[in-house]
Design a protein around this motif. Structure first.
Motif, mmCIF file in Angstrom:
data_model
loop_
_atom_site.group_PDB
_atom_site.id
_atom_site.type_symbol
_atom_site.label_atom_id
_atom_site.label_comp_id
_atom_site.label_asym_id
_atom_site.label_seq_id
_atom_site.Cartn_x
_atom_site.Cartn_y
_atom_site.Cartn_z
ATOM 1 N N ALA B 327 0.831 -1.203 0.000
ATOM 2 C CA ALA B 327 0.000 0.000 0.000
ATOM 3 C C ALA B 327 0.865 1.251 0.000
ATOM 4 O O ALA B 327 0.575 2.220 -0.711
ATOM 5 N N PHE B 328 1.948 1.206 0.773
ATOM 6 C CA PHE B 328 2.829 2.368 0.836
ATOM 7 C C PHE B 328 3.479 2.621 -0.529
ATOM 8 O O PHE B 328 3.532 3.753 -1.005
ATOM 9 N N SER B 329 3.939 1.549 -1.170
ATOM 10 C CA SER B 329 4.533 1.716 -2.505
ATOM 11 C C SER B 329 3.525 2.321 -3.460
ATOM 12 O O SER B 329 3.853 3.164 -4.288
ATOM 13 N N PHE B 330 2.271 1.894 -3.342
ATOM 14 C CA PHE B 330 1.239 2.400 -4.237
ATOM 15 C C PHE B 330 1.061 3.900 -4.064
ATOM 16 O O PHE B 330 1.076 4.659 -5.024
ATOM 17 N N VAL B 331 0.933 4.353 -2.827
ATOM 18 C CA VAL B 331 0.601 5.768 -2.645
ATOM 19 C C VAL B 331 1.781 6.672 -2.971
ATOM 20 O O VAL B 331 1.623 7.671 -3.675
ATOM 21 N N VAL B 332 3.001 6.316 -2.553
ATOM 22 C CA VAL B 332 4.106 7.248 -2.824
ATOM 23 C C VAL B 332 4.422 7.325 -4.316
ATOM 24 O O VAL B 332 4.659 8.411 -4.838
ATOM 25 N N THR B 333 4.368 6.198 -5.000
ATOM 26 C CA THR B 333 4.688 6.273 -6.434
ATOM 27 C C THR B 333 3.618 7.048 -7.173
ATOM 28 O O THR B 333 3.924 7.785 -8.107
ATOM 29 N N ALA B 334 2.354 6.922 -6.756
ATOM 30 C CA ALA B 334 1.300 7.677 -7.433
ATOM 31 C C ALA B 334 1.522 9.168 -7.239
ATOM 32 O O ALA B 334 1.355 9.953 -8.176
#
Lengths: 285, 641
Positions: B327-334
């Motif tokens: 989830a963290f990877s998803f939000v920061v990359t977005a």
């Protein structure tokens, strides 16, 4: 099945009438608040009819496809809601409609239209997470994403979701393009003549976008009404009260800049819903 | 086709064809081999789907061969480390050679794991992705590499080496997903690391060499995790060297340490935070490599590993941490992607984000979320492969990856631009397949009631909003039309570009329309075989969970009415076309210019918004890398405690 088709047809036909009347009421009220007499309640209908019969001027064909897309997907999301289907899916379709409006603006190499398109994107960035979190909060409170189950669940949602409801009012202000957050285009012409993403639309196609906005407004009011779905009339009164409050907010505030919009929604707005969700979690345990 | 032939075609033939590509210096013949290999791979994978999974144990000598090759690769990594003087690579490869040698010397020689190869439905899905999307990428690469080398004006072609590793990669990936023996899995894992390293450094300039080295050492971290996991598992129970056994009997807390090491390996390969850097650096490679790494191979290997072992860590702290990392990877990359004006970097960030979504689903670890993960896996491979190839083709025409320079492309390259637009539509909009996955992921996440799920869902929502904005912005650039289009004929597209692009578009749309039969026939068996009960049910027109539904083809009909019908039917009479409104400042005689000081014509320019003053990419990167490291440390601390 026939029942569902009837509901679908009824909502498609009735919604613009409600929307137009509300818009007329809006203009009348706003005028009164500014000590003007204002146009008749039916003025929005005259406007749309007039626009529909105007000369069709366009800059190129592509922009029209996005206008139809905006109109079509807003109606689709109304159908999803009216038929009592998944509220998440309704939001996905609503996002798709918003994307179409932005693409309509960006497909033309026009400075004002581009400005409006980019600002519309900022607005989407501001209200989209709030809308989704509200849908998730509704789920936590009722245990279902299906609108018909949510409506049938009995106790008014507003008891468990007061903060989410306030966030929904903020979304309403942004979505109805009311001050202080009317940064991409203003609903009233009193603030601008060049109207952001719809600058390059005229005649019939502008009327189409106007109609789509009516549909969208009623849809959002219906979501607000969902917070007090039983009895039926309580929800309607609640939605109308919010509508009136939004009008007052519109007339009290001046337009703010987009960084303020983003900061406000990503801290206060999202914060409200998160607090509400947290509350539900804590009370459960 | 017998089981043995199928395995030979899917694993050994690409290796053989790769060697042929290396040996044969004649271009046409090499292209024919690549086409032949692609065709056969596709046919074999479809046969595999039709015949269903099976188990297979080849003769004992294969074990020895794989061990020897294992050491050869590791020694080669050590050699690279020594040659470049890169301490991390030297240490990391020694950390693998030592334990592996110890393991082989003490126990390994007497070891045999049966079956060596186990093909279940998940492996079949992966094999279909690798063989179909990967092969189409290979076909695309034939034309692209030709244009690429012509553009660089190379005196000596490096294509033999390129295609050797490219085709070998496909075989190694198939081997990886079929392996049941963890040592085999480890071997193929290292082969993909090797191929990735070689393909990234293909252009042999300073930047690509440096980025290849970075990719290598980060992936070696995963390799070290892997070999230690193997030794741990062996010490708990020698039977646990079989993937099947690990999934079948999770032996409680003891197995969590090796499993978290395997998850670490998965994170490195699929470039999750804090390992996101190598995948972004990999962008310097020729575009077919990016398409291959991002859609069908490399990063999917990491996701596959985590998905594969998900049943074994169901309901543990590890599961929650995996969910948070995703989830963290998803939000920061977005959010970082909002600032990108380089199309390839934008796609790379979105890949990391989508993989994060899949890993998050594996971490949620409920039947619904595993279903979502599999749906996302398939649709992401197709859409991302398509988009990378589109950007690569655009690049060969305009020699730029900048999104701003892709404005007005729709008049010059109408077919290609429309394909790109469809590709982006499939990435984030209803009713396409990727969104079906996201919908199922959201509903899956909401059905879990825990604090970590609460944090993950907020990240998911924020990331989704940013995703909508960056894709729409990109779309807006692509469909932007000039006011007065030049009356020039659009540039034609070479067949070898057109064929893979159009195939993938057809695949993406038809799978999205037919998502229900696709789900019934392909996803359901995989979920069942992973020992999950079915929660997502399919009706005639909708997918249902116990608390929601997603209409599929009715939405497509509406989609057609709203966008496609006007496109086909609308006629714009010439006289109704007017210039744009510029508030009375139009320059005389020129519709695309303002009249400025001293009556000079200032050409009209429009551009996107990149939030540069709000979000600083390099700071964000540093912050999220450190948070990522923190999460990983926390993960191991919790597991070891």
């Amino acid at each position: 099945m026939t029942n569902q088709i009837l509901i679908a047809i009824a909502s498609i036909l009735a919604v613009p009438i409600i929307g137009g009347l509300l818009r007329g009421f809006d203009r009348k009220m706003t005028a009164r608040m500014q000590s003007r007499i204002g146009p008749p309640i039916l003025q929005p209908f005259y406007d749309v009819i007039k626009l529909w019969n105007k000369e069709k001027n366009i800059t190129h064909k592509n922009q029209l496809i996005w206008a139809y897309g905006y109109f079509g997907f807003i109606i689709t999301s109304i159908l999803v809601f009216a038929l009592g289907r998944d509220i998440l899916m309704m939001l996905f379709v609503l996002v798709l409609a918003g994307v179409c409006l932005v693409l309509g603006a960006l497909s033309i190499k026009s400075p004002y239209s581009h400005l409006g398109g980019n600002r519309e994107l900022i607005q989407m960035l501001a209200y989209e997470p709030m809308l989704f979190l509200i849908a998730l909060a509704v789920f936590l409170s009722t245990g279902s994403f299906n609108v018909n189950v949510i409506i049938a669940s009995g106790t008014p949602l507003i008891y468990s979701l007061p903060l989410a409801f306030i966030a929904m009012v903020i979304v309403m202000v942004i979505k109805m393009r009311k001050s202080p957050f009317d940064i991409s285009l203003s609903h009233h012409a009193h603030q601008e003549i060049v109207r952001g993403p719809v600058t390059e639309f005229s005649g019939k196609y502008l009327a189409l976008i106007e109609l789509a906005e009516w549909y969208e407004m009623v849809l959002l009011l219906a979501i607000l009404a969902m917070f007090w779905a039983m009895p039926f009339w309580a929800g309607i009164i609640l939605a109308l009260a919010v509508y009136f409050i939004v009008l007052i907010i519109d007339n009290v505030f001046a337009r703010l800049t987009w960084p303020i919009l983003l900061k406000f929604t990503w801290t206060f707005g999202i914060g409200l819903v998160i607090l509400n969700i947290l509350g539900i979690y804590l009370l459960r345990k | 086709m017998t089981q043995q032939t199928m395995l030979t075609i899917l694993i050994l033939m690409p290796i053989f064809c790769g060697i042929l590509c290396y040996l044969i210096r004649e271009k046409t013949f090499r292209s024919l081999i690549i086409l032949f290999n692609a065709l056969l791979l596709i046919i074999a994978s479809v046969f595999l789907l039709k015949n269903g999974g099976f188990e297979f144990t080849p003769s004992e000598s294969w074990n020895k061969a794989i061990t020897i090759c294992d050491f050869a690769i590791l020694l080669y990594f050590l050699f690279i480390g020594l040659r470049t003087g890169h301490v991390a690579i030297i240490v990391l490869s020694l950390l693998q050679i030592g334990p592996l040698a110890y393991f082989e010397y003490t126990q390994g020689h007497s070891l045999s794991v049966t079956p060596s190869i186990m093909i279940d439905q998940t492996a079949i899905i992966m094999c279909l992705i690798i063989s179909i999307v990967g092969s189409l990428t290979a076909i695309y690469a034939v034309q692209y590499m030709k244009d690429h080398e012509e553009h660089l004006k190379l005196s000596k072609s490096r294509q033999p080496v390129f295609f050797f590793f490219f085709i070998l990669f496909l075989g190694a990936m198939n081997g990886l997903v079929f392996s049941n023996n963890l040592l085999w899995l480890y071997f193929f894992w290292e082969v993909t690391t090797l191929c990735c390293y070689q393909l990234i450094r293909h252009d042999l300039n300073t930047e690509s060499k440096a980025n290849a080295i970075r990719a290598l050492w980060m992936n070696l971290v995963g390799g070290v995790g892997f070999i230690f996991a193997i030794i741990f598992l062996f010490n708990i129970d020698p039977n646990l060297l079989s993937v099947k056994e690990i999934i079948k009997n999770p032996s409680g807390a003891a197995i969590l340490i090796p499993l978290s090491l395997l998850c670490l390996a998965g994170f490195t390969k699929s470039a999750q935070v804090p390992f996101q850097n190598w995948l972004l650096g990999a962008m310097v490679a020729p575009t077919p490599v990016s398409a291959l790494l991002h859609s069908s191979t490399m990063v999917k290997a990491g996701v596959y590993l985590i998905l594969r072992f998900a049943p074994a860590f169901q309901g543990t702290a590890l599961s929650k941490m995996v969910m948070l990392v995703g989830a963290f990877s998803f939000v920061v990359t977005a959010i970082i992607a909002l600032t990108q004006d380089n199309a390839k970097r934008l796609l790379a960030y979105s890949t990391i984000g989508n993989l994060g979504l899949i890993i998050m689903c594996a971490g949620i670890n409920t039947p619904l979320s595993i279903t979502a993960a599999l749906i996302l896996l398939v649709f992401h491979a197709i859409s991302k492969g398509l988009l990378f190839m589109c950007v690569g083709t655009i690049e060969t025409f305009i020699h730029s990856r900048e999104i701003e320079r892709m404005a007005e492309l729709i008049t010059r390259l109408p077919l290609l631009t429309n394909i790109t637009v469809i590709g982006i539509f499939t990435m984030f909009l209803a009713p396409f397949g990727l969104l079906v996955g996201k919908w199922a992921a959201t509903e899956g996440l909401m059905s879990v009631k825990s604090t970590s799920a609460f944090i993950a869902v907020i990240m998911l929502v924020l990331g989704s909003a940013a995703t909508t904005v960056f894709w729409t912005k990109y779309l807006g650039r692509l469909i932007n039309k000039p006011i007065a289009p030049k009356e020039s004929a659009p540039t034609p597209l070479a067949f070898l570009y057109k064929f893979p692009l159009i195939s993938l578009v057809i695949l993406a749309i038809s799978l999205s329309v037919l998502v229900i039969p696709f789900y019934n026939a392909i996803i359901i068996p995989a979920v069942k075989q992973l020992n999950y009960d079915l929660i997502l049910t399919a009706g005639s027109a909708s997918l249902f969970t116990e608390f929601g539904s997603f209409a599929t083809w009715p939405l497509f009909i509406l989609f057609g009415f709203a966008l496609v019908l006007p496109l086909l039917l609308l006629k714009a009479p010439k006289e109704s076309v007017v210039p744009v409104y510029m508030c009375g400042e139009n320059a005389p005689g020129d519709d695309c210019a303002f009249c400025t000081m001293a009556d000079k014509n200032e050409p009209l320019q429009t551009g996107g918004l990149y939030f540069m003053d709000i979000i600083c990419e390099s700071t964000m990167e540093k912050v999220c890398t450190s948070i990522g490291v923190f999460i990983l440390v926390a993960l191991f601390w919790i597991i070891l405690r």
